[in-house]
Each structure stands twice: as C-alpha cells, then as structure tokens.
Design an enzyme around this catalytic site. Structure first.
Site, mmCIF file in Angstrom:
data_model
loop_
_atom_site.group_PDB
_atom_site.id
_atom_site.type_symbol
_atom_site.label_atom_id
_atom_site.label_comp_id
_atom_site.label_asym_id
_atom_site.label_seq_id
_atom_site.Cartn_x
_atom_site.Cartn_y
_atom_site.Cartn_z
ATOM 1 N N ASN A 171 9.587 -3.926 -8.995
ATOM 2 C CA ASN A 171 8.626 -4.774 -9.707
ATOM 3 C C ASN A 171 9.069 -4.885 -11.157
ATOM 4 O O ASN A 171 9.384 -3.875 -11.791
ATOM 5 C CB ASN A 171 7.222 -4.152 -9.645
ATOM 6 C CG ASN A 171 6.681 -4.134 -8.231
ATOM 7 O OD1 ASN A 171 6.664 -5.161 -7.555
ATOM 8 N ND2 ASN A 171 6.247 -2.970 -7.763
ATOM 9 N N GLU A 203 -5.096 4.091 -16.285
ATOM 10 C CA GLU A 203 -5.132 2.895 -15.450
ATOM 11 C C GLU A 203 -5.284 3.262 -13.981
ATOM 12 O O GLU A 203 -4.644 4.192 -13.501
ATOM 13 C CB GLU A 203 -3.857 2.081 -15.666
ATOM 14 C CG GLU A 203 -3.719 1.678 -17.121
ATOM 15 C CD GLU A 203 -2.526 0.786 -17.393
ATOM 16 O OE1 GLU A 203 -1.935 0.255 -16.444
ATOM 17 O OE2 GLU A 203 -2.203 0.624 -18.586
ATOM 18 N N CYS A 257 3.369 -1.032 -8.377
ATOM 19 C CA CYS A 257 4.085 0.237 -8.561
ATOM 20 C C CYS A 257 4.989 0.172 -9.772
ATOM 21 O O CYS A 257 5.786 -0.760 -9.899
ATOM 22 C CB CYS A 257 5.003 0.512 -7.373
ATOM 23 S SG CYS A 257 4.169 1.028 -5.927
ATOM 24 N N SER A 284 2.043 11.062 -4.102
ATOM 25 C CA SER A 284 3.430 10.611 -4.225
ATOM 26 C C SER A 284 4.125 11.410 -5.331
ATOM 27 O O SER A 284 3.591 11.563 -6.425
ATOM 28 C CB SER A 284 3.437 9.123 -4.563
ATOM 29 O OG SER A 284 4.750 8.673 -4.752
ATOM 30 N N SER A 290 9.512 10.129 -3.434
ATOM 31 C CA SER A 290 10.257 8.973 -3.940
ATOM 32 C C SER A 290 11.741 9.321 -3.985
ATOM 33 O O SER A 290 12.200 9.952 -4.931
ATOM 34 C CB SER A 290 9.761 8.608 -5.344
ATOM 35 O OG SER A 290 8.384 8.319 -5.294
ATOM 36 N N LEU A 291 12.466 8.924 -2.955
ATOM 37 C CA LEU A 291 13.907 9.234 -2.903
ATOM 38 C C LEU A 291 14.683 8.290 -3.804
ATOM 39 O O LEU A 291 15.429 8.703 -4.677
ATOM 40 C CB LEU A 291 14.428 9.105 -1.469
ATOM 41 C CG LEU A 291 14.158 10.231 -0.500
ATOM 42 C CD1 LEU A 291 14.900 9.984 0.798
ATOM 43 C CD2 LEU A 291 14.582 11.584 -1.083
ATOM 44 N N ASN A 292 14.537 6.998 -3.503
ATOM 45 C CA ASN A 292 15.061 5.937 -4.372
ATOM 46 C C ASN A 292 16.577 5.863 -4.497
ATOM 47 O O ASN A 292 17.092 5.040 -5.257
ATOM 48 C CB ASN A 292 14.469 6.035 -5.785
ATOM 49 C CG ASN A 292 12.967 5.826 -5.783
ATOM 50 O OD1 ASN A 292 12.426 5.306 -4.812
ATOM 51 N ND2 ASN A 292 12.291 6.229 -6.832
ATOM 52 N N CYS A 334 3.950 9.957 -18.477
ATOM 53 C CA CYS A 334 4.578 10.736 -17.404
ATOM 54 C C CYS A 334 5.597 11.686 -18.008
ATOM 55 O O CYS A 334 6.224 11.375 -19.021
ATOM 56 C CB CYS A 334 5.260 9.813 -16.403
ATOM 57 S SG CYS A 334 5.899 10.691 -14.950
ATOM 58 N N GLY A 376 1.932 8.858 -13.892
ATOM 59 C CA GLY A 376 2.148 10.305 -13.923
ATOM 60 C C GLY A 376 2.782 10.881 -12.681
ATOM 61 O O GLY A 376 2.931 10.222 -11.658
ATOM 62 N N GLU A 377 3.147 12.140 -12.801
ATOM 63 C CA GLU A 377 3.754 12.882 -11.696
ATOM 64 C C GLU A 377 2.729 13.929 -11.235
ATOM 65 O O GLU A 377 2.514 14.948 -11.913
ATOM 66 C CB GLU A 377 5.054 13.551 -12.169
ATOM 67 C CG GLU A 377 5.640 14.569 -11.231
ATOM 68 C CD GLU A 377 5.790 14.091 -9.785
ATOM 69 O OE1 GLU A 377 6.248 12.966 -9.553
ATOM 70 O OE2 GLU A 377 5.430 14.869 -8.883
ATOM 71 N N CYS A 408 12.110 8.283 -15.053
ATOM 72 C CA CYS A 408 12.719 7.345 -14.105
ATOM 73 C C CYS A 408 12.958 6.016 -14.817
ATOM 74 O O CYS A 408 12.053 5.452 -15.429
ATOM 75 C CB CYS A 408 11.823 7.178 -12.881
ATOM 76 S SG CYS A 408 11.438 8.756 -12.110
ATOM 77 N N CYS A 455 10.771 2.679 -14.296
ATOM 78 C CA CYS A 455 9.311 2.782 -14.299
ATOM 79 C C CYS A 455 8.755 2.628 -15.711
ATOM 80 O O CYS A 455 9.218 3.293 -16.639
ATOM 81 C CB CYS A 455 8.910 4.139 -13.721
ATOM 82 S SG CYS A 455 7.131 4.411 -13.729
ATOM 83 N N CYS A 491 -5.696 3.464 -6.227
ATOM 84 C CA CYS A 491 -4.467 4.110 -6.698
ATOM 85 C C CYS A 491 -4.790 4.807 -8.022
ATOM 86 O O CYS A 491 -5.123 4.168 -9.015
ATOM 87 C CB CYS A 491 -3.370 3.059 -6.870
ATOM 88 S SG CYS A 491 -1.854 3.743 -7.553
HETATM 89 N N1 SAH Z 1 5.536 10.048 -10.085
HETATM 90 C C1 SAH Z 1 5.195 9.751 -8.727
HETATM 91 C C2 SAH Z 1 4.054 8.758 -8.583
HETATM 92 C C3 SAH Z 1 4.040 7.557 -9.481
HETATM 93 S S1 SAH Z 1 5.227 6.282 -9.165
HETATM 94 C C4 SAH Z 1 6.435 9.285 -7.963
HETATM 95 O O1 SAH Z 1 7.474 9.127 -8.581
HETATM 96 O O2 SAH Z 1 6.363 9.162 -6.756
HETATM 97 C C5 SAH Z 1 4.755 5.613 -7.616
HETATM 98 C C6 SAH Z 1 5.901 4.897 -6.885
HETATM 99 O O3 SAH Z 1 6.297 3.727 -7.625
HETATM 100 C C7 SAH Z 1 7.156 5.736 -6.742
HETATM 101 O O4 SAH Z 1 7.657 5.657 -5.440
HETATM 102 C C8 SAH Z 1 8.128 5.081 -7.714
HETATM 103 O O5 SAH Z 1 9.468 5.275 -7.312
HETATM 104 C C9 SAH Z 1 7.689 3.630 -7.633
HETATM 105 N N2 SAH Z 1 8.071 2.798 -8.779
HETATM 106 C C10 SAH Z 1 8.167 3.164 -10.072
HETATM 107 N N3 SAH Z 1 8.547 2.108 -10.833
HETATM 108 C C11 SAH Z 1 8.699 1.058 -10.008
HETATM 109 C C12 SAH Z 1 9.038 -0.324 -10.200
HETATM 110 N N4 SAH Z 1 9.301 -0.827 -11.403
HETATM 111 N N5 SAH Z 1 9.079 -1.128 -9.109
HETATM 112 C C13 SAH Z 1 8.792 -0.637 -7.886
HETATM 113 N N6 SAH Z 1 8.428 0.641 -7.647
HETATM 114 C C14 SAH Z 1 8.387 1.489 -8.686
#
Ligand code: SAH
Length: 361
Positions: free
Chosen positions: A302, A98, A345, A204, A225-227, A118, A171-172, A122, A125, A111
């Site tokens: 999201n 995708e 995302c 990312s 992506s700290l989160n 992946c 993916g990562e 997480c 995701c 994107c």
């Molecule tokens: N694996 C990489 C790139 C893919 S995810 C990474 O983790 O950065 C891209 C971004 O989407 C990341 O910042 C991730 O934290 C965010 N993301 C993943 N799931 C999400 C969701 N359900 N809502 C909002 N952001 C999300």
C-alpha cells in the site's frame, strides 16, 4: 500490577480479572463485586462509575475516589469509499492513536493499535517512520474496541456488533506483551469480559519469537509477517525485526510451535515490486514454510508518502499466488481496505493534517 497504593486513580479498564479481585479484596468488599464491576464495564458498556446502579451510592462514591474508567475518545472518523472507517482516537495524555473498522458481509473487524508509533523500522511501513512514541496500556488497547462499538451504537438504529479483532494497527504487539495479554484476557472472558471467541482475535507480529508461545497459550491466532524469501532480503526491508531474529531461526520457531489441534499460523507477505515478488521468491517461500500448518496472506504494497517501494502489477501478484497454491499452500490475497483514508496495512500514522489534505473533498 497496577499501582493500587499510588495517588493516581486506578484505571479499571487496564486491569485483569485477578487484579480486579485483588483490588476488591483490598477494599474489604465481597469477592462477587469484582465480576459485578467488570460486567458493567465490558457488557453494559458504562463509562462512569456512577452509572453502576447496583452498587450503593456510598460504594460508588468510594470507588469514584480511588478509581476511574479511562475511556479514550474518538475525535475524527474518516470514512473510506469501500466502507472501511478510520478512527482517530484521543488518549488521556492527548496522544492520538488510529483504529480501523473493516465491515465485510458476515463480519465486522476492528484493527487495533498496540503502540503509538512503532519500535521497529520496517522500511515499507509508515508507522515505523514515527519511531516509538510510547506503549499503550491495556485500557487504551481494549478501549479502542469499546469506543468503536459505542460509535456504532450511536450511529445506527440497529447497530452491528464487532465480531473480530486484529492487532495489526500501529505498533508491534509483542514488544508490548503484558498490556496486550491483559487486553486479550478481558476480550475473551465470557462471564465478565467482551466474550469474544479467541478464534476471532489475531495478533500480528514482525517476529519476536520468544513471545510466540504466550500468544498461542491465549488461544488467539498468530500471524507472522515474513515479507521475504531470503534472509538478505528480510534484513534489508525489516532490519530491526530481522536483527531480533533472522529468517531461518524465525522459521524454525514457527515450525516447532505447539499449535492446538486444527489451528494454523498465518504468514503475511507484503509484495514489493522488484524486491520480493518474483516467481523464484514464491518458490523459495513455499519451500521454507512447507510442513508448517499455515496459510499465507499476500498483501500488495500500500502506497505511503516518500517511499521508493511500489506495488507489483496484478499479473505478478496472481502468478505469485498461483505458485504457492500449486504447492498446496492456502494463499489469500488481502484486498487493500481504506487506502483513500490511509487506513490500509502500513498506512497508519500520517498526521491528521497530512491526511485531511490527501482526502478527496
Ligand atoms: N508490527 C506488526 C503489526 C503491524 S503491521 C507486524 O509487523 O506484523 C501489520 C501488517 O501490515 C504486517 O504484515 C506488515 O508487514 C504489513 N504492512 C506494513 N506496511 C505495509 C504497506 N505499506 N503495505 C502493505 N502492508 C504493509
């Protein structure tokens, strides 16, 4: 190195310029042929070796016997009400990947995905729920860009050019670094690649720090992506990534990264209601990134199917942002793009059927 000696045809989209030069040398051809062929692929956008008309018929036939251009094919375009488009793109083994096009006033960002599924887990995701199906090769990564550009050319009378790339799809990227590196090299090469400025490309990562320098050396932007604002929080919502590198060590690596002059890191922070969105979280986050040349992108969660997480309300999001801004941290709120086509995302990976069922008729 690609399997030059194997029975399988060489995919010209999957090799870098030095590899192409070696391949050309092995054919006993003049060195300039390497650039000539690469320009056909990336600048004149041919999909067939036979269309490389400044090669003699004899050379085209020879090349066609041993090499091919494995362009992926767009099978479905899902158009969001906000202008975002999600593309389902079929690869040569039948797998689907995708890709999302995000048009904005002065830029058109694509994107791109780097894996099918992946390797990480997480919790918030959707792609993670697929597990890792396989890595994409360099041609399948850059092929997404070419396919979307092609689509624009066929759809619009004055087709817009893609201006920016974010590797934030499925993916990562840093778990598949070699193909990602090769694709980036072909994206940024001016004479015989796509000629994109590295400043317009962002990778990312969920945090595989021993690969950060590779990305910085390519001159492209790194988004981490700290989160989470504590290690405990991050371990709960990103177990695999935090096992590779716990939050304190991750921040140390970010702090000591040799960034080029006037460049900065991006920190992404997914806001999950009641999990990591409190004012205390914002204060802790600000404290832990202080002194790192950076900006922060806040991404309100999201929705994904069968998830217990929720998006914070607007007031909470704005309060979080304001705390960071008051600490002099440039903080942006990322608007959710294409949620109605599951293109935002973290939403990539719903099966086509699942998707089509959820779409408004
Ligand atoms: N694996 C990489 C790139 C893919 S995810 C990474 O983790 O950065 C891209 C971004 O989407 C990341 O910042 C991730 O934290 C965010 N993301 C993943 N799931 C999400 C969701 N359900 N809502 C909002 N952001 C999300």
């Amino acid at each position: 190195m690609p399997p030059f000696a194997s029975k399988e045809k060489l995919d010209l989209l999957s090799i870098t310029k030095p590899e192409m030069e070696r391949f050309i040398h092995l054919q006993g051809w003049k060195p300039y042929r390497a650039e000539q062929i690469l320009r056909w692929i990336y600048q004149r956008n041919v999909t067939q070796i036979n269309d490389m008309t400044d090669l003699s018929i004899h050379d085209r036939t020879h090349l066609g016997f041993i090499a091919t251009i494995k362009r992926p094919t767009i099978t479905t375009v899902l158009q969001s009400q906000d202008g975002t488009a999600k593309f389902l793109i079929q690869l040569h083994d039948g797998a689907t990947v995708e890709t999302v096009l995000i048009p904005e006033r002065d830029r058109r960002t694509v994107c791109i995905s780097t894996q099918i599924g992946c390797s990480l887990d997480c919790r918030f995701c959707l792609t993670a729920k697929l597990g890792l199906k396989r890595n994409l090769n360099a041609g399948e990564i850059i092929g997404q860009f070419l396919s979307v550009q092609d689509y624009l050319e066929k759809t619009y009378k004055t087709p817009p050019r893609l201006t920016n790339v974010v590797m934030m799809g499925m993916g990562e990227p840093l778990a598949n670094i070699e193909p990602v590196r090769a694709a980036i090299q072909n994206m940024i090469h001016g004479r015989c690649g796509l000629g994109l400025s590295p400043r317009r490309i962002t990778i990312s990562t969920a945090g595989i720090p021993n690969k950060f320098r590779d990305i910085v050396e390519l001159g492209v932007n790194l988004a981490v992506s700290l989160n989470a604002s504590t290690n405990e929080q991050r371990r709960t919502i990103m177990p695999a990534a935090n096992k590779i590198c716990p939050l304190p060590e991750l921040l140390d690596v970010c702090r000591s990264l040799p960034l080029p002059h006037r460049r900065r890191l991006t920190f992404e922070y997914v806001l999950l209601r009641g999990v990591n969105d409190s004012p205390q979280d914002a204060v802790r986050l600000a404290r832990s990134i202080r002194g790192i040349p950076c900006m922060v992108n806040l991404i309100p969660f999201n929705e994904i199917p069968r998830s217990s997480y929720a998006k914070p309300d607007e007031a909470t999001v704005l309060a979080f942002q304001n705390i960071l801004i008051r600490q002099n941290i440039d903080t942006y709120l990322r608007k959710s793009k294409g949620p109605d086509v599951f293109g935002a995302c973290g939403q990539l990976g719903a099966s086509t059927r699942e998707l089509l069922c959820t779409m408004p008729k």
